[in-house]
Scaffold this active site. Structure first.
Site: not given
Ligand SMILES: *Cc1c(COP(=O)(O)O)cnc(C)c1O
Length: 408
Positions: A48, A50, A194, A220, A223, A229
């Protein structure tokens, strides 16, 4: 695990075989390196922590602090960012924290329509982002399938958003972050990029970076970045405090320290030339596969691709995304059905499939393999009800996969 829980062990083993023996063309997926997997399965999951490094609410944080400091410093260097928060558990939660840091309940946000390539967390009505805030949408041009920045500007002038969101889940073209900045400045909005899908390409210099232009950047790490993850937020120093507060205690409790350790490993690897070469090849392969499909008569949304993914418009073939996904899956080629802009079908059926090259590229596949894959996709989709075609392709997929193992 084999002794403690053979049922889960069997599922995990099945997944290992599935990943090895299938052609993964899902654009949002990649293979984390062994070093990343090792960090993720480490004892740091027990801890933990925080708070933030050297300012924790728990004792015994000296080693997890090392991991989080490394993750933050490396991410800053990798992207040239002023401030980084590596604690968000997912891309959606990173976006939630940014919204909480600058928006009030009911404020207007402007994002790309989900069915044009946006993400649920960019203001879709079923998502928290569309329920707590007032969502407005821009869209791609019906004629070109691409963003028309003068149209984005005119929507922004009309709806006067407090936050503009750019960066997508199913957009095959380069994003003009500078143009978004100019629009945000004109209407007095914050700008969030994003980059969940394209973070690896940006880190490798294969796609322009939003760091100079966006107030907030979310991504993220699982990807194209090839990490665990999870997610992170990059921002200018002036927003550092409010972003950190919005992540913890605003939207999360204890950080996942094993995941943060794995993020640190991922960022180190992403600075190496092997990673940069891989990202460059992902785009080369994507263009090659797009060209191959095009020459077999498939229509691609926007006519092609600049990045790691393409969207195939199946209406010309009288197929739906749902049917195509299932048929290709039987042949060992894994794609996802995806809405195309102005799709007449529902999101469960769709008129398109999304195809991405990160996974096959990480396996070492190049031009020749892209041509084989394009040919097999064409074969299956041209003989949709023919079981012998699918089983013939399945055999060739297996041979191709065996020549290019995921983990060596
Ligand atoms: C995959 C994705 C997310 C979300 O990611 P998660 O980890 O699945 O919540 C947010 N924004 C875009 C543009 C994405 O492609």
């Amino acid at each position: 695990m084999a002794d403690a829980d053979p049922d889960v062990k069997r599922a995990v083993d099945g997944e290992i075989v599935r990943q090895n023996d299938g052609l993964e063309l899902i654009a949002s997926e990649s293979y984390a390196s062994m070093a990343v997997l090792e960090a993720m399965s480490s004892v740091m999951t027990n801890k933990y922590a925080e708070g933030y490094p050297h300012k924790r609410y728990y004792g015994g944080c000296e080693f997890v602090d090392v991991a989080e400091d490394l993750a933050v410093e490396r991410a800053k260097k990798l992207f040239g960012a002023e401030h980084v928060n590596v604690q968000p558990h997912s891309g959606t939660q990173a976006n939630m924290a940014v919204y909480l840091s600058v928006l009030n309940y009911g404020d207007t946000i402007l994002g790309l329509n989900l069915s044009h390539g946006g993400h649920l967390s960019h203001g879709h009505p079923v998502n928290f982002s569309g329920r707590l805030y007032k969502p407005e949408y821009y869209q791609v041009s019906e004629k070109t399938g691409m963003l028309d920045m003068s149209e984005v500007a005119s929507v922004a002038r009309r709806v006067k958003p407090k936050l503009i969101i750019c960066g997508y889940s199913a957009y095959p073209r380069t994003v003009d972050f500078k143009a978004f900045r100019e629009i945000a400045d004109e209407v007095g909005a914050f700008l969030m990029a994003d980059i969940a899908h394209i973070a690896g390409l940006i880190a490798a210099g294969v796609h322009p970076s939003p760091v100079k232009y966006a107030d907030f950047i979310t991504t993220t790490t699982h990807k194209t970045l090839r990490g665990p993850r999870g997610a992170m937020i990059l921002c200018k120093e002036q927003y550092a405090k409010q972003v950190d507060k919005a992540v913890f205690p605003g939207t999360q409790g204890g950080p996942f320290m094993h995941t943060i350790a794995a993020k640190a490993v991922c960022f180190k690897l992403a600075m190496e030339t092997d990673f940069q070469d891989c990202m460059r090849q992902i785009v080369v392969n994507s263009k090659r596969l797009a060209g191959n499909l095009n020459s077999s008569g498939f229509n691609l949304v926007s006519g092609g691709t600049d990045n790691h993914l393409m969207l195939v418009d199946l209406r010309g073939r009288k197929l739906t995304g749902k049917v195509a996904e299932a048929a290709l899956g039987e042949a060992g080629i894994i794609v996802n059905k995806n809405t195309i802009p102005f799709d007449p079908e529902t999101p469960f059926v769709t008129s398109g499939i999304r195809i991405g090259t990160p996974c096959v590229t990480i396996r070492g596949m190049k031009d020749a393999e892209m041509d084989l894959i394009g040919g097999m996709i064409n074969e299956v989709l041209s003989n949709i009800g023919d079981a012998s075609v699918k089983s013939g392709v399945r055999k060739r997929v297996l041979e191709l996969c065996r020549r290019h193992p995921v983990y060596v």
